[in-house]
Structure formats: structure tokens, C-alpha cells
Design a protein around this motif. Structure first.
Motif, PDB file in Angstrom:
ATOM      1  N   ASP A  79       0.813  -1.217   0.000  1.00  0.00           N
ATOM      2  CA  ASP A  79       0.000   0.000   0.000  1.00  0.00           C
ATOM      3  C   ASP A  79       0.846   1.265   0.000  1.00  0.00           C
ATOM      4  OD1 ASP A  79      -2.381  -1.388  -0.067  1.00  0.00           O
ATOM      5  OD2 ASP A  79      -2.661  -1.361   2.108  1.00  0.00           O
ATOM      6  N   GLY A  80       2.172   1.093  -0.075  1.00  0.00           N
ATOM      7  CA  GLY A  80       3.051   2.256  -0.206  1.00  0.00           C
ATOM      8  C   GLY A  80       3.968   2.529   0.962  1.00  0.00           C
ATOM      9  N   ALA A  81       3.810   1.813   2.068  1.00  0.00           N
ATOM     10  CA  ALA A  81       4.664   2.033   3.234  1.00  0.00           C
ATOM     11  C   ALA A  81       6.087   1.540   2.971  1.00  0.00           C
ATOM     12  CB  ALA A  81       4.081   1.331   4.454  1.00  0.00           C
ATOM     13  N   LEU A  82       7.038   2.036   3.758  1.00  0.00           N
ATOM     14  CA  LEU A  82       8.433   1.620   3.667  1.00  0.00           C
ATOM     15  C   LEU A  82       8.872   1.024   5.004  1.00  0.00           C
ATOM     16  CD1 LEU A  82       9.983   4.787   1.961  1.00  0.00           C
ATOM     17  CD2 LEU A  82       9.175   2.708   0.844  1.00  0.00           C
ATOM     18  N   PRO A  83       9.766   0.043   4.976  1.00  0.00           N
ATOM     19  CA  PRO A  83      10.325  -0.450   6.238  1.00  0.00           C
ATOM     20  C   PRO A  83      11.089   0.667   6.935  1.00  0.00           C
ATOM     21  CG  PRO A  83      10.891  -1.904   4.401  1.00  0.00           C
ATOM     22  CD  PRO A  83      10.334  -0.646   3.807  1.00  0.00           C
ATOM     23  N   GLY A  84      11.184   0.563   8.252  1.00  0.00           N
ATOM     24  CA  GLY A  84      11.919   1.574   9.004  1.00  0.00           C
ATOM     25  C   GLY A  84      12.166   1.122  10.428  1.00  0.00           C
ATOM     26  N   PHE A  85      12.891   1.953  11.172  1.00  0.00           N
ATOM     27  CA  PHE A  85      13.162   1.650  12.577  1.00  0.00           C
ATOM     28  C   PHE A  85      11.893   1.848  13.395  1.00  0.00           C
ATOM     29  CE2 PHE A  85      17.349   3.128  10.958  1.00  0.00           C
ATOM     30  CZ  PHE A  85      18.058   1.947  11.152  1.00  0.00           C
ATOM     31  N   ASP A  86      11.668   0.960  14.340  1.00  0.00           N
ATOM     32  CA  ASP A  86      10.467   0.991  15.164  1.00  0.00           C
ATOM     33  C   ASP A  86      10.662   1.967  16.324  1.00  0.00           C
ATOM     34  OD1 ASP A  86       8.240   0.543  16.711  1.00  0.00           O
ATOM     35  OD2 ASP A  86       8.480  -1.634  16.815  1.00  0.00           O
ATOM     36  N   PRO A  87       9.861   3.036  16.396  1.00  0.00           N
ATOM     37  CA  PRO A  87      10.008   3.987  17.508  1.00  0.00           C
ATOM     38  C   PRO A  87       9.811   3.335  18.875  1.00  0.00           C
ATOM     39  CG  PRO A  87       8.592   4.895  15.784  1.00  0.00           C
ATOM     40  CD  PRO A  87       8.817   3.447  15.446  1.00  0.00           C
ATOM     41  N   ALA A  88       8.998   2.292  18.930  1.00  0.00           N
ATOM     42  CA  ALA A  88       8.699   1.653  20.217  1.00  0.00           C
ATOM     43  C   ALA A  88       9.899   0.935  20.806  1.00  0.00           C
ATOM     44  CB  ALA A  88       7.534   0.679  20.052  1.00  0.00           C
ATOM     45  N   THR A  89      10.881   0.584  19.984  1.00  0.00           N
ATOM     46  CA  THR A  89      12.054  -0.132  20.494  1.00  0.00           C
ATOM     47  C   THR A  89      13.319   0.728  20.436  1.00  0.00           C
ATOM     48  OG1 THR A  89      12.311  -1.135  18.284  1.00  0.00           O
ATOM     49  CG2 THR A  89      11.153  -2.430  19.965  1.00  0.00           C
ATOM     50  N   LYS A  90      13.131   2.023  20.391  1.00  0.00           N
ATOM     51  CA  LYS A  90      14.282   2.941  20.367  1.00  0.00           C
ATOM     52  C   LYS A  90      15.165   2.737  21.588  1.00  0.00           C
ATOM     53  CE  LYS A  90      15.421   7.871  19.959  1.00  0.00           C
ATOM     54  NZ  LYS A  90      14.867   9.249  19.883  1.00  0.00           N
ATOM     55  N   TYR A  91      14.539   2.438  22.725  1.00  0.00           N
ATOM     56  CA  TYR A  91      15.304   2.243  23.962  1.00  0.00           C
ATOM     57  C   TYR A  91      16.253   1.056  23.848  1.00  0.00           C
ATOM     58  CZ  TYR A  91      12.325  -1.727  25.272  1.00  0.00           C
ATOM     59  OH  TYR A  91      11.682  -2.938  25.311  1.00  0.00           O
ATOM     60  N   ILE A  92      15.884   0.044  23.072  1.00  0.00           N
ATOM     61  CA  ILE A  92      16.778  -1.102  22.865  1.00  0.00           C
ATOM     62  C   ILE A  92      17.951  -0.688  21.986  1.00  0.00           C
ATOM     63  CG2 ILE A  92      16.986  -3.389  21.806  1.00  0.00           C
ATOM     64  CD1 ILE A  92      14.114  -3.928  22.639  1.00  0.00           C
TER      65      ILE A  92
END
Length: 572
Positions: A79-92
Motif C-alpha cells: 500500500d506504499g509504506a516503507l520499512p523503518g526503525f520501530d520507535p517503540a524499540t528505540k530504547y533497545i
């Protein structure tokens, strides 16, 4: 008690009826529909089957959920999205944690050889002079019942040091040397079922079969003989998210508890060979931190995954596959990010495959190919990789020389090659569009390689030498998805095909012409005897399908499944 005194029947792919006289002794709820064999029964003991069935029952819902998450991610990308870093796991990603210390037995992994779990291959690979041999149940193996079960028998003999092979054609007996490579095993990916074993009426998950039987029969001897108190060691393929690494971590913990060995004994290297996983490296290591010995640049599957991830993005078409090397910015960024991540967490950052094989009848061409291998390995070691892969024993001395010359007596570069600049790599760096031409020869090569590989796979060979390269399922996948992509978007070709757009009509003509070329190259008798015509039809269907199949091998798997009667695995 094993049932005896009756016949069990099955049919080979060639239509020949087979007869056995025994069945496997299995626990309640398990059916084995593969051919009975006395050697296989050494692996398929009641206790081993019970262990694997317990893994299946405990983890099947989590595996099913992980595969559903893959489908949902694919829908987003389409649908047009791109893979990326997950903000929810930034702490890791920003945390200061490290993985468990690398076991001394596998501190030095400068050169690793890979190959299928065939008996002669295992002996030659362990004797090759490489530091590690990765015995492969995945991309280098056609997962027929015979191949899988003989592979388990072969590995059991290898761990115990009793493996030998009599090559009758050469009248030569192959045995293990006193010094051998350390053994790693790669099970199949989550997506592949094992149709010959049913647990509660459902196919067993293929990787649980590969891991489970190998671990059950070999952990004790392996830790004593090869692992220095650690292991067994594994490679884990095809992950797309850290939730999949978490499942593996739980499987390892369950296996260790069953065996009564220390938590963290099992160690694994994860192949980063999907584009989504490139944004999950820290998270994957974090989930496996007590069981990890690093990450690997699985670059061929990574290229395949790039096309698959962006199958609905006409602005991200690949050039000819021979042009998609590690100098492409998105590939270099992926390698640099992997090295930085691994060394920050205290584990190995393994390089990619040298797929070249010796060219025996052309010394000049062989020297040129070897020079390319050396340059690629120099790039890897200078970038900071701790080791690399080779597909053929003939490459081991050259690869080892490059790494030794650059690393000296150090077993690895974990403490010395930090590559801090990679901390600033962005999502855009990892996703930059590849550059290069798309040619008629590229289309032809994809077609020729894809068909020949599939023909070999259907007849039991998953690692195939073609045009001086060792092809496996990963490189065949690139051929397939690139053809599909070019057809889907009517790519305009460069070079000799300048101005010509790839269409079904053009592709059908290319298939016909390349089939004729393959027939000339392999000989008419072998062509007619083999599965080339069937492979041509299957490959053509997949390349022209309106929807891209997730995996070439999953689509054609049923063609190598041979079921035997249900009662072949019953108990009295």
C-alpha cells in the motif's frame, strides 16, 4: 513396539512403487508418512519424536502469529509504506547492553564454508581448512524426505566422529581429519512445512524438525567434542522481525531445560537476509542475547527480499542481478550497519558468500575469478567483518589468507572494528534505490539459471554449479522475482535490447530460446531424462503470475512430497 510383518507402500516421483516392512514407533497424535528406513529409525525414536512434537505444540500458535504479521507487513508495503526503525524499540537500539560472551570454541570464524547435509559434502567441508562448516537444511538442500533424514543420520555420525563415505566410482574412502571445522547447522525457515510428519493432523514446522532431531541426538556429544562446553551452534534464516527471534530464544531455553544443560549453552548466528530485518538488528540480538554469536550478511536473500518487499513499488526496480553488489549504497549501508551493531553488542559480524567455484579447464579465467574473490574479501575484512563465507573448498586458502593478513593473530575484530560512523546511517541509506542497467542478457541469465536450478531441486539437488557459480535457492529467487518485477512493470531494456519493453510475449520467446540453449549445454539425453521441461513450466508460471509468490520452493514443494500410508507409523 514396532509393527512388523506387513507391507508399506509409496510412489516415487518417477512412479515406481516402493515397499517397506516396518513402521516407526511414535507417540500419540503423531503420524510419520515418510518412507521407513532402518537408519532413519535411529533418528525417529519415540523419545526424539516426542520432543519435536512438544516443540510443535508449544510454539505453533506463536509461529502462526509471526507469519500472519509478515502478511500484514506485506500489505502495508504493497500500500506504499516503507520499512523503518520501530520507535517503540528505540530504547533497545540506544541501550548499552551486550550479548553473552562469545564461546572460546568459536571465537575464530575467519572463513566459513557452507553446503548441504550430504555425506561426502560434510566430510570434505569439515576437512576443508575452514574455521566453521555450516551444514544446511535450508537454501542448499532440496527438502525431500530422503535428503532430510539422511542429513540427520550424517550429522549424527559427524558429531560422533564416525562418518565415512566410500566413493565407488573413484574407489576412494573419505574420513574426517584429526582437525576439523566447527559445526553449525542451519534449519529451514519458519514458512516451510514438513509434510511427511503430522502433529495432531497438521504438518510439522520444518525448522522444528531440523533443529529438534539434531539437538536431541547430538547436544551431549557436540558439547564434549566440538563445543568446549557450549553448543550446539546454529544459523537462523529468513527472519523479518525480532518477535521471530524471541520464539527461537524460547525454543532454545526449552531445549536446554529438557537436556539439563546451562541456559545460554546453545548459540546461534542470525542471517540478516530480509530487508525488514535490517531495521531490527539490535532488537533481534536483544531477544537472543544469551544465545547469540552474531549476525551474518545474507546478501543474496537480501537482494531477493528487496524486490519482494517493494513488489508494488515501480520506482524501485533492480538492475541486472550481476550489478547488485556490495558497492551499491543500500548494500554497503546494510553491511556497515550490521558490523557496527554486532561489535557494539560484543558478537561476530559475518560477511557474505563467495559463490565462485574453481574453473578447472581455463586457468586464466580461474585466476580472474579468484582475484575477484580476494578483492571482495579484502573489502569485507577492512570494513570490519570478523569472517566470511565460501561455497567451495578451493576458495578457503585464498579467503583465509586475506583475513589473516589483515587481522594477524586476532581471532576476530569485535573489539577493534567499531565503525562508529555507521551509527549515523539513516533509513534512507538502507533504502536507497539501486543503480544500473537492465538488459536482455540479464533477462536471459535469470531465466536460464532459474529453470536449471528448479530442475535440479525437483530431482533432489539444492546446491547447483552453474556458469562457474554455486547457485542455491537464494540466487534462484533473485532470478524469479526480478523477472516477475520486470514483467509486471514492462521494463524498458538497455544495451542490446535498447528500447524493447519486457512483455509476456517477449518472455515466452526468451524461455523457449533459453530452454533450447540449456538442452544444447546439458545434452539432449540428460535434458529429456531430467525435469527441465517441468521446471520451465513452473518457472514461467511463477514469473508471469499476477501475484508474486512469497517463495519459489514453497510453491513447488508438493512436487517432492511422497506420502506413505498412515499405518506406516502406527503402534501396536
Amino acid at each position: 513396539m514396532i509393527m512388523e510383518g506387513f507391507g508399506t507402500y509409496g510412489t516415487t516421483p518417477g512412479g515406481r512403487r516402493q515397499v517397506g516392512v516396518q513402521g516407526y514407533d511414535v507417540p500419540e497424535g503423531v503420524e510419520i508418512r515418510g518412507r521407513y528406513d532402518g537408519e532413519f529409525a535411529r533418528i525417529l525414536t519415540r523419545e526424539a519424536v516426542q520432543f519435536v512434537a512438544e516443540l510443535q505444540r508449544e510454539f505453533r500458535n506463536r509461529i502462526r502469529y509471526a507469519l500472519e504479521c509478515r502478511k500484514e507487513a506485506k500489505r502495508r508495503y504493497n500500500d506504499g509504506a516503507l520499512p523503518g526503525f520501530d520507535p517503540a524499540t528505540k530504547y533497545i537500539r540506544e541501550g548499552d547492553w551486550v550479548c553473552a560472551a562469545v564461546p572460546p570454541a568459536v571465537a575464530d570464524r575467519k572463513v566459513e564454508i557452507t553446503g548441504p547435509v550430504e555425506r561426502k559434502m560434510i566430510i570434505n567441508a569439515l576437512n576443508s581448512g575452514a574455521k566453521v562448516f555450516m551444514a544446511d537444511f535450508e537454501d542448499a538442500l532440496s527438502p525431500s524426505w530422503e535428503n532430510l533424514m539422511r542429513g540427520q543420520v550424517n550429522l549424527k555420525d559427524a558429531v560422533n566422529g564416525t562418518i565415512s563415505f566410500h566413493d565407488k566410482a573413484r574407489n576412494r574412502v573419505y574420513k574426517l581429519n584429526d582437525q576439523t571445522a566447527k559445526l553449525f547447522v542451519r534449519p529451514r525457515g519458519w514458512h516451510l512445512p514438513e509434510a511427511h510428519i503430522l502433529v495432531d493432523g497438521e504438518p510439522l514446522t520444518g525448522c522444528l524438525m531440523d533443529f529438534g532431531f539434531y539437538f536431541f541426538h547430538n547436544y551431549e556429544a557436540f558439547r564434549r567434542i566440538q563445543g568446549g562446553g557450549f553448543g550446539p551452534f546454529f544459523y537462523l534464516p529468513k527472519m523479518e522481525h525480532s518477535r521471530e527471534a524471541k520464539i527461537w530464544n524460547c525454543i532454545f531455553e526449552k531445549a536446554e531445560k529438557m537436556a539439563g544443560i546451562e541456559r545460554g549453552s546453545i548459540r546461534a548466528t542470525v542471517l540478516i537476509e530480509t530487508l525488514p530485518a535490517a531495521f531490527q538488528m539490535d532488537e533481534i540480538l536483544h531477544e537472543l542475547r544469551d544465545h547469540s554469536v552474531g549476525l551474518n550478511c545474507g546478501r543474496w536473500d537480501y537482494i531477493f527480499s528487496y524486490v519482494k518487499t517493494f513488489q508494488a513499488h515501480p520506482d524501485r526496480l533492480l538492475p541486472d542481478r550481476v550489478l547488485v553488489g556490495m558497492t551499491q549504497h543500500f548494500m554497503k549501508s546494510y553491511s556497515d550497519r550490521l558490523i557496527w551493531t554486532c561489535h557494539r553488542r560484543g558478537v561476530h559480524a559475518m560477511g557474505g558468500m563467495a559463490a565462485q567455484i574453481p574453473i578447472k579447464d581455463d586457468p586464466a579465467a580461474n585466476e580472474a575469478a579468484l582475484d575477484l574473490v580476494k578483492k571482495d574479501k579484502q573489502r569485507e575484512v577492512r570494513a570490519g567483518h570478523d569472517g566470511t563465507w565460501a561455497a567451495h573448498p578451493g576458495l578457503i586458502p585464498a579467503c583465509l589468507e586475506v583475513f589473516n593478513n589483515n587481522m594477524g593473530n586476532s581471532p576476530n575484530q569485535i573489539q577493534t572494528a567499531k565503525r562508529e560512523e555507521a551509527a549515523n546511517l539513516t533509513e534512507e541509506d538502507l533504502l536507497q534505490r539501486p543503480r544500473g542497467v537492465r538488459t536482455m542478457e540479464g533477462l536471459r541469465l535469470n531465466t536460464r539459471v532459474g529453470i536449471q536450478y528448479l530442475a535440479a531441486w525437483l530431482t533432489g539437488s539444492g546446491s547447483v554449479p552453474l556458469y562457474n557459480l554455486m547457485e542455491d535457492a537464494a540466487t534462484a529467487e533473485i532470478s524469479r522475482v526480478q523477472n516477475w518485477q520486470w514483467l509486471r512493470y514492462g521494463v524498458e531494456l538497455d544495451g542490446d535490447g535498447l528500447g524493447v519493453r519486457v512483455s509476456k510475449e517477449l518472455f515466452f520467446r526468451v524461455v523457449e530460446e533459453e530452454m533450447a540453449r540449456v538442452e544444447r549445454e546439458v545434452g539432449k539425453a540428460r535434458f529429456n531424462k531430467g525435469m527441465f521441461k517441468e521446471a520451465g513450466k513452473m518457472f514461467t508460471r511463477q514469473c508471469t503470475a499476477p501475484t508474486l509468490d512469497d517463495f519459489l520452493t514453497l510453491d513447488v514443494y508438493n512436487n517432492i512430497v511422497v506420502h506413505y500410508p498412515k499405518f506406516a507409523s502406527s503402534r501396536l
